[in-house]
Design a protein around this motif. Structure first.
Motif, PDB file in Angstrom:
ATOM      1  N   UNK A   1     -61.413  70.703  73.504  1.00 51.33           N
ATOM      2  CA  UNK A   1     -61.430  69.423  74.071  1.00 51.33           C
ATOM      3  C   UNK A   1     -60.855  69.357  75.271  1.00 51.33           C
ATOM      4  N   UNK A   2     -59.726  69.992  75.510  1.00 51.58           N
ATOM      5  CA  UNK A   2     -59.184  70.255  76.884  1.00 51.58           C
ATOM      6  C   UNK A   2     -60.124  70.919  77.872  1.00 51.58           C
ATOM      7  N   UNK A   3     -60.758  71.952  77.419  1.00 49.36           N
ATOM      8  CA  UNK A   3     -61.586  72.680  78.322  1.00 49.36           C
ATOM      9  C   UNK A   3     -63.017  71.866  78.781  1.00 49.36           C
ATOM     10  N   UNK A   4     -63.174  71.311  77.945  1.00 53.39           N
ATOM     11  CA  UNK A   4     -64.521  70.172  78.055  1.00 53.39           C
ATOM     12  C   UNK A   4     -63.929  69.252  79.085  1.00 53.39           C
ATOM     13  N   UNK A   5     -63.169  68.628  78.935  1.00 54.89           N
ATOM     14  CA  UNK A   5     -62.379  67.576  79.790  1.00 54.89           C
ATOM     15  C   UNK A   5     -62.151  68.130  81.133  1.00 54.89           C
ATOM     16  N   UNK A   6     -62.013  69.484  81.330  1.00 55.65           N
ATOM     17  CA  UNK A   6     -61.827  69.979  82.654  1.00 55.65           C
ATOM     18  C   UNK A   6     -63.242  70.209  83.649  1.00 55.65           C
ATOM     19  N   UNK A   7     -64.132  70.257  82.628  1.00 55.23           N
ATOM     20  CA  UNK A   7     -65.535  70.446  83.266  1.00 55.23           C
ATOM     21  C   UNK A   7     -66.254  69.331  83.555  1.00 55.23           C
TER      22      UNK A   7
ATOM     23  N   UNK B   1     -57.610  62.828  76.860  1.00 53.78           N
ATOM     24  CA  UNK B   1     -57.126  63.856  75.766  1.00 53.78           C
ATOM     25  C   UNK B   1     -57.434  62.874  74.392  1.00 53.78           C
ATOM     26  N   UNK B   2     -57.713  63.625  73.253  1.00 59.44           N
ATOM     27  CA  UNK B   2     -58.175  63.176  72.054  1.00 59.44           C
ATOM     28  C   UNK B   2     -56.807  62.711  71.609  1.00 59.44           C
TER      29      UNK B   2
ATOM     30  N   UNK C   1     -49.271  69.077  75.643  1.00 61.65           N
ATOM     31  CA  UNK C   1     -49.916  68.537  74.538  1.00 61.65           C
ATOM     32  C   UNK C   1     -51.027  69.287  73.884  1.00 61.65           C
ATOM     33  N   UNK C   2     -51.528  69.858  74.518  1.00 64.97           N
ATOM     34  CA  UNK C   2     -52.514  70.917  73.786  1.00 64.97           C
ATOM     35  C   UNK C   2     -51.978  72.095  73.240  1.00 64.97           C
ATOM     36  N   UNK C   3     -50.899  72.675  74.038  1.00 58.47           N
ATOM     37  CA  UNK C   3     -50.226  74.021  73.743  1.00 58.47           C
ATOM     38  C   UNK C   3     -49.363  73.542  72.312  1.00 58.47           C
ATOM     39  N   UNK C   4     -48.536  72.609  72.220  1.00 54.80           N
ATOM     40  CA  UNK C   4     -47.929  72.191  71.051  1.00 54.80           C
ATOM     41  C   UNK C   4     -49.039  71.683  70.049  1.00 54.80           C
ATOM     42  N   UNK C   5     -49.936  71.043  70.153  1.00 56.46           N
ATOM     43  CA  UNK C   5     -50.939  70.691  69.044  1.00 56.46           C
ATOM     44  C   UNK C   5     -51.531  71.927  68.533  1.00 56.46           C
TER      45      UNK C   5
END
Length: 845
Positions: free
Chosen positions: A482-488, A518-519, A751-755
């Motif tokens: 989700x984070x990578x898609x958002x970056x694109x 972010x989801x 957030x992504x790293x912690x999740x």
């Protein structure tokens, strides 16, 4: 330099310069230089010269030196604004002619003759100041060890604005040898026609030049007059040195490997050609007139230091520095080196070619060398905390290779495929250009690359009709995805995990802002795990995080496990999901049992709530894992039954709602069992999981409203703590009504790293934060960081397993794939941290 014209004229009618169109004798060259020097008359001036490998540039350069002026050669076609503003040259010579800009009022040191950029570009106004004595000393030194003769003829394969290119001109004109002036590349047939016509005897090249020679079949060329090749401008790999040295022995020419720096005019060391086959890793010995030594007070390896008459006068950063007196004749190279027993020097690294990333000291030169050993041409540098690689190979292959070589996580490596490696006009690597590289690809190409990277698939075998879920994505991999898609795309499309890749590829990226999408479930996982660790460490008291994570676990179960895949594939996916939660938990319990009595055999079986002991202070720490694992086990058994599987497919939301309603009924103890029994705890907590499951299957406002109402009813009085009940209600309600949130870009990664690491943080934090005693904040931060590190190590291990056993998905089996190397299961997603034995299960004790 005033004797320059006389020196040129002394060689009379010998050929001095060849071009494709004409040949100039030394006499004719001297005449032109003399006339040009006269045109520059009128006091010493600073002359900026756009340097091309042609007669006009050579005459202007020599004329300026003969007239006692100071020359600043620069590459053509480059913005010189900074240099013009900083040094205010009196004369600028470019392709359009000679432009007088008036006097810059310069105070020029009487010894100063030449200014050169250290990088070969004009990006910085920092220049090297060289005297006429520096130039003459180095030219004589080079001419001596190369044994340049008046019968020699050297091609200008390097630009005149580069010290290596200039040194070829200086040393050959010093000995009355000829030059072939050309801007043609060695890959051009016309270059070799010109070289053969004028009986060229030598070529100079940087490592990239030798790559080009390989490409054009240099080993098959017939060059009867070639006497030697010279190489400098960067390290040529020892295997390549041996390769060309052996070729030279067969063909009757020699290879001189040389070492130098602009600060030493050009050359400081050379490797005698007879040693190139046996000592290819060495830079050799000091050039005639120079001295090398190692500054190594603590061992044999230290900084390489050079002393000689060719060492610069010093640096210039502004026009005022042009009047400064010469500095020392000692040059500290910045290279780490040693002196071998045979007296030859070996450079082993460079201080500024080391990078510190994720606590790892990375030798960028070694990374490039290792990649080359694997058949990959690449240049490596850093951009903040990212290792950037420019390569002519497949970018995904290079990212994997760099990860293997360095141990860096894949997300910290940016590999960009280019047609040609970025090079300065000098032929040296252009590392600033590498750092600025971004993958120039369409959103469609970028998305396919993201899918391939996150799910460890071959991009060529990903069906455009397959979605993230179809391809085996689950709760852990979806965080990264989700984070990578958002970056694109700069946004996160609704239900992106169910959209076919082909549909995602059709979307047009939005303009990037300072906030990103972010989801909500990802943010909740990150926040909940911080609340859990902080509450357990008594940094603050905000209970309820683990129950929010149970809701998120159910949400991911509904999204990633209950797909349209065949029943057998569903069951296999659930089996793998359970494994990627249970196995790390069991492993950590086993490790902990070796140094602590926190856990017993019932914990190892994830069955403390069933088997006891129930009076241990740590008995309930892993309650969340137990609830999650046994819930998934029971649901897997149910869905294995064909009739149940068909029923769920006919009405996914109704099916989930039945389980939610049953869970709420159990929560109110309707069947009558004693809620104090620990085994019953699992059933009482199940309804939080069912809430998330129902949310994943809801599709209308009324359905979400019904779930919200049941959540409120179930939570009322559940903990006997209105604050805790309100926190859980707020978190799960946010997930029900707001599937994605906008947050600052900088927070998205946190957030992504912690999740992503929430399971490992939950498992390990009980053993980490107590190590810090009353330093509770440090204990919490350490526990979070430790869990993130463990998650990265596990991810790397799983990626390595996948690389050894590559999976090429077929569309008929994509949904049955084992979770990717980064997945931790739909449910693993919920890595909660509230221990029943501590306070999160206090309602039941």
């Amino acid at each position: 330099m005033k004797h320059l014209v006389r020196h040129l004229r002394s060689y009379g009618d010998r050929s001095a310069v060849h071009t494709a169109e004409r040949t100039l004798s030394y006499r004719s060259l001297a005449d032109r230089v003399e006339r040009t020097a006269a045109e520059f008359a009128g006091g010493r001036q600073l002359i900026l010269l756009e340097a091309r490998n042609d007669i006009a540039t050579l005459v202007h350069y020599l004329g300026a030196l003969a007239g006692g002026h100071v020359v600043l050669p620069v590459p053509p076609g480059v913005d010189h604004t900074d240099l013009l503003a900083t040094y205010r040259p009196d004369i600028v010579i470019d392709a359009t002619g000679v432009h007088r800009r008036g006097t810059g009022g310069h105070q020029l040191h009487p010894d100063l003759a030449l200014l050169l950029s250290t990088s070969g570009s004009t990006g910085s106004p920092k220049l090297v100041r060289l005297s006429a004595a520096n130039l003459l000393a180095n030219a004589e030194s080079i001419a001596e060890y190369l044994d340049i003769r008046d019968i020699d003829c050297a091609a200008t394969t390097l630009p005149m604005s580069y010290c290596y290119g200039l040194s070829v001109i200086h040393s050959h004109l010093l000995r009355g040898a000829a030059l072939i002036l050309t801007d043609l590349s060695v890959i051009d047939d016309a270059f070799w026609e010109l070289f053969a016509r004028h009986r060229g005897t030598s070529l100079a090249g940087v490592p990239y030049t030798f790559d080009l020679l390989d490409r054009i079949g240099f080993d098959t060329m017939v060059l009867p007059h070639l006497r030697y090749l010279t190489q400098a401008g960067g390290r040529l790999e020892p295997d390549r040195v041996r390769q060309f040295a052996a070729l030279g022995r067969r063909r009757g020419w020699q290879l001189f490997v040389m070492y130098g720096a602009t600060e030493a005019t050009a050359r400081m060391a050379y490797l005698p050609p007879e040693l190139a086959g046996t000592r290819a890793e060495a830079i050799g010995r000091a050039v005639p007139g120079g001295h090398l030594w190692i500054d190594a007070p603590d061992g044999e390896i230290g900084e390489l230091v050079y002393q000689g008459p060719n060492v610069m006068m010093g640096y210039a950063h502004s026009a005022a520095d042009l009047a400064s007196a010469p500095g020392t004749d000692v040059l500290r190279t910045g290279d780490l080196a040693r002196r071998a027993e045979d007296g030859l020097f070996e450079v082993v690294g460079r201080a500024n070619r080391f990078a510190k990333l994720f606590g790892l000291r990375i030798d960028l030169q070694r990374v490039e060398s290792t990649l080359r050993e694997r058949g990959i041409a690449a240049l490596c540098t850093t951009d903040d905390d990212i290792l950037v690689t420019a390569t002519t190979a497949d970018a995904q292959r290079v990212r994997r290779a760099v990860g293997e070589i360095t141990g860096l996580p894949a997300g910290s490596v940016r590999a960009v495929t280019v047609d040609e490696l970025p090079m300065l006009p000098s032929g040296k690597p252009d590392y600033p250009a590498v750092r600025a590289l971004r993958p120039e690809q369409s959103a469609a190409t970028a998305l396919r690359a993201v899918f391939a990277d996150v799910l460890h698939l071959d991009p060529a075998h990903i069906d455009s009709g397959a979605s993230f879920v179809d391809l085996g994505g689950n709760s852990l991999s979806y965080v990264t995805m989700s984070v990578r898609i958002e970056r694109v795309l700069h946004e996160l499309p609704p239900d992106w995990h169910r959209l076919p890749l082909g549909e995602l590829e059709q979307l047009t990226p939005r303009k990037r802002g300072w906030v990103s999408t972010l989801e909500t479930s990802v943010a909740l996982r990150a926040i909940a795990i911080v609340l859990i660790v902080g509450s357990h460490a008594e940094l603050f008291e905000m209970w309820g995080g683990a129950h929010i994570l149970l809701g998120v676990a159910g949400y991911n179960f509904g999204r990633f496990c209950l797909t349209s895949a065949p029943r057998g594939d569903r069951v296999r996916h659930l089996r793998n999901t359970i494994g990627w939660i249970a196995l790390p938990a069991v492993a950590w319990v086993a490790i902990t049992m070796t140094f602590s009595d926190d856990y017993g055999w019932s914990n190892l079986l994830l069955a403390n709530k069933f088997l006891g002991p129930f009076d241990s202070m740590t008995a309930g720490r892993l309650w969340f894992i137990e609830v999650l694992v046994w819930t998934l086990v029971l649901l897997t058994v149910l869905l294995w039954v064909p009739a149940v599987d068909r029923l769920e497919r006919r009405g996914p939301f109704a099916f989930a709602l039945v389980f939610l309603a049953a869970g709420v009924v159990l929560r109110y103890d309707a069947p009558g069992p004693d809620p104090g029994e620990d085994a019953w705890f699992n059933m009482l907590a199940f309804w939080f999981f069912a809430v998330g499951w129902a949310v994943a299957k809801s599709s209308t406002v009324w359905q979400r409203a019904a779930i919200t109402a049941l959540l409120a009813v179930g939570l009322f009085g559940y903990f006997g703590d209105p604050v805790r009940e309100g926190l859980v209600f707020a978190g799960i309600t946010l997930m029900i009504w707001l599937p994605a949130i906008r947050c600052p870009v900088l927070l998205t990664g946190v957030f992504a790293a912690l999740a992503d690491a929430s399971l490992y943080i939950y498992l390990t934090h009980f053993q980490i934060y107590p190590l810090f005693g009353e330093h509770r904040l440090l204990g919490v931060l350490a526990a979070l960081v430790f869990g993130v590190v463990v998650a990265q190590l596990v991810t790397r291990l799983r990626a390595a397993v996948h690389q050894r056993s590559p999976i090429i998905p077929s569309w008929t089996r994509v949904a049955a794939m084992t979770p990717s190397a980064r997945t931790s299961d739909a449910v693993i997603t919920p890595r909660p941290r509230e221990a029943a034995g501590d306070r999160d299960s206090s309602r039941f004790h």
